[in-house]
Design an enzyme around this catalytic site. Structure first.
Site, PDB file in Angstrom:
ATOM      1  N   ASN A   1      -3.030  -5.978  25.145  1.00  0.00           N
ATOM      2  CA  ASN A   1      -3.817  -6.583  24.066  1.00  0.00           C
ATOM      3  C   ASN A   1      -5.076  -5.789  23.754  1.00  0.00           C
ATOM      4  OD1 ASN A   1      -2.888  -9.647  23.246  1.00  0.00           O
ATOM      5  ND2 ASN A   1      -2.036  -8.879  25.133  1.00  0.00           N
TER       6      ASN A   1
ATOM      7  N   TYR B   1      -3.449 -15.653  18.922  1.00  0.00           N
ATOM      8  CA  TYR B   1      -3.792 -16.189  20.233  1.00  0.00           C
ATOM      9  C   TYR B   1      -4.026 -15.132  21.301  1.00  0.00           C
ATOM     10  CZ  TYR B   1      -4.018 -20.995  21.686  1.00  0.00           C
ATOM     11  OH  TYR B   1      -4.465 -22.232  22.005  1.00  0.00           O
ATOM     12  N   CYS B   2      -3.584 -13.912  21.031  1.00  0.00           N
ATOM     13  CA  CYS B   2      -3.612 -12.929  22.117  1.00  0.00           C
ATOM     14  C   CYS B   2      -4.594 -11.787  21.875  1.00  0.00           C
ATOM     15  CB  CYS B   2      -2.217 -12.367  22.328  1.00  0.00           C
ATOM     16  SG  CYS B   2      -1.117 -13.547  23.101  1.00  0.00           S
ATOM     17  N   ILE B   3      -4.394 -11.029  20.792  1.00  0.00           N
ATOM     18  CA  ILE B   3      -5.137  -9.766  20.645  1.00  0.00           C
ATOM     19  C   ILE B   3      -6.662  -9.974  20.643  1.00  0.00           C
ATOM     20  CG2 ILE B   3      -5.484  -7.708  19.187  1.00  0.00           C
ATOM     21  CD1 ILE B   3      -2.535  -7.941  18.412  1.00  0.00           C
TER      22      ILE B   3
ATOM     23  N   LEU C   1      -7.653 -12.187  24.594  1.00  0.00           N
ATOM     24  CA  LEU C   1      -7.587 -11.652  25.973  1.00  0.00           C
ATOM     25  C   LEU C   1      -8.685 -10.633  26.303  1.00  0.00           C
ATOM     26  CD1 LEU C   1      -4.078 -11.180  27.513  1.00  0.00           C
ATOM     27  CD2 LEU C   1      -5.902 -12.739  28.095  1.00  0.00           C
TER      28      LEU C   1
END
Ligand code: NAD
Length: 418
Positions: free
Chosen positions: A205, A255-257, A260
């Site tokens: 990410n 939701y991720c990049i 995190l």
């Protein structure tokens, strides 16, 4: 204990529980059920259960009550790991879910954490919760971490053909995780610890975030010098090695990049480690929607004063695509919504069109008809959905800011590229 579970897995007699049947839990549960395991999904949101229950394989059943967790040999935890309002990691949902798992923990169970977390979370936060039951990890029960790497909307890659990285709290846990996922997906990549598996996901990410931020920065430079950044990226991508194309845009959402790297920075801070590059990329990504909103406001400039002058009518802007990613209806951490806020702060009335998000926060997706488009002062393409009539937008002759390169083949005084 370990050999008994291996036997059950090999014979497809192991019963699997999925805690949290959202996007990840559903995809994973389907793959596990399709591999032949009896699968129980445990989902807190009853509406979600109603929505899904008739569409799942017959051996994948959903429950709100967690009692059946006690029947499961393997439990995969797929609950959200968002940010707090203060933009800090929030593992409270994960901790609560693990505590529910702990209440039903039985000897011989393998628990696998799938939620994205900072390195050390499985050992330092999850394990102490599970330990409260008095069972010993590595002999009474097993604990592994395997990051979820599904790519929403990607029709080439699904759970089955994305290699599954697995790390264990100790060797038995790792071995069991590897054997289990080996019977579900095409390829398993064992790593030597939970921390290595956790950091693998974080690295993936962060790599994306840094590259996206870099290309947005180079795009600013190219724009100032009147160089076509898209042509440059395609030319650079002709090099058969050492370059991976990333494209400019309004910033990375989802939701991720963008999330995190913040988990990583928090962990680094607690360990007195400085990660200036990651910090800069996070900052740059956070500023990108504001930059786009300012570009739009500059384009609208003049109109802003004209139309608010006297009659009090605000300039009207249309955002095309408000989900965080193309061809999906997920608006979590969507940069389009951040652009929306910034435009409103700039005195603009915002409308949106998104075939995947028909309603949001009391607003409804507007139809792209002539009469409606006539009222707009500015159109901004924020998410490049496939099924949008870009020709209709162009035909409106309204100022059109393309943040995603979908109008690269069009030129005209009213078309602006980033
Ligand atoms: N969505 C993605 O593309 C993606 C990709 C890779 C990794 N991840 C990670 O996977 C994790 C899950 O993401 P998601 O997108 O599936 O989230 P989601 O919000 O779509 O789904 C999570 C589900 O868990 C349920 N839930 C929460 N607490 C629960 C509990 N105690 N018991 C039962 N159900 C509970 C929620 O109701 C929700 O339906 C996150 O850590 C995310 O960062 C997501």
């Amino acid at each position: 204990m370990k050999n008994l579970l291996i036997k059950k897995i090999t014979e497809k007699k192991a019963v699997v529980g999925i805690v949290g049947v959202g996007y990840v839990g559903e995809s994973l549960g389907r793959a596990i059920a399709e591999a032949g395991f009896t699968t129980h999904g445990f989902e807190a949101d009853e509406a979600r259960i109603r929505l899904l229950k008739d569409s799942l394989p017959v051996n994948f059943t959903l429950h709100c009550d967690k009692k059946l967790l006690n029947n499961c040999d393997i439990v995969c935890v797929c609950v959200p790991t968002p940010l707090t309002k203060e933009n800090l990691p929030n593992t409270s949902i994960l901790e609560a879910a693990v505590d529910e798992v702990r209440q039903q923990l039985k000897k011989g169970q393998l628990i696998i954490i799938e939620s994205s977390v900072a390195p050390g979370t499985t050992r330092n936060i999850i394990l102490p919760i599970l330990n409260k039951g008095g069972l010993r990890v590595g002999c009474d029960f097993f604990l592994a971490f395997s990051p979820e790497r599904v790519d929403p909307g990607n029709s080439n890659y699904s759970v089955r053909n994305i290699p599954k990285v697995v790390g264990g709290i100790e060797d038995n846990s790792q071995r069991l995780g590897v054997v289990f996922y080996g019977s579900v997906v095409e390829k398993v990549v064992p790593v030597e610890s939970c921390e290595a598996a956790e950091l693998t996901k974080v690295l993936e990410n962060v790599f994306r975030l840094i590259n996206i931020s870099l290309i947005n920065e180079i795009a600013d430079y190219a724009r100032a010098l009147n160089i076509n950044i898209w042509e440059v990226i395609n030319a650079a991508a002709s090099k058969p090695f050492g370059f991976l194309a990333h494209y400019p845009g309004p910033g990375a959402g989802g939701y991720c990049i963008p999330v995190l790297p913040i988990y990583l920075l928090d962990s680094a801070k607690k360990n007195n480690i400085s990660l200036p590059l990651v910090e800069l990329a996070t900052l740059s990504n956070r500023k990108q929607p504001e930059k786009i909103a300012n570009m739009a406001l500059t384009i609208m400039n003049g109109k802003l004063h004209k139309s608010t002058n006297g009659n009090g009518i605000k300039p009207q802007a249309l955002l095309v695509g408000i989900s965080y990613k193309e061809n999906l209806g997920d608006t979590r951490e969507s940069v389009a919504l951040k652009i929306w806020n910034k435009l409103e702060e700039g005195g603009v009335e915002v409308h949106y069109h998104d075939p995947y998000v028909l309603r949001l926060n009391g607003f409804t997706s507007s139809d792209l008809n002539e009469e409606f488009l006539k009222k707009m002062d500015m159109i901004i393409v924020t998410t490049p959905h496939r099924n949008i009539s870009y020709e209709t937008l162009i035909a409106s002759k309204k100022p059109l800011l393309d943040t995603r390169g979908v109008l690269n083949n069009y030129t005209g005084a009213n078309i602006y590229h980033i």
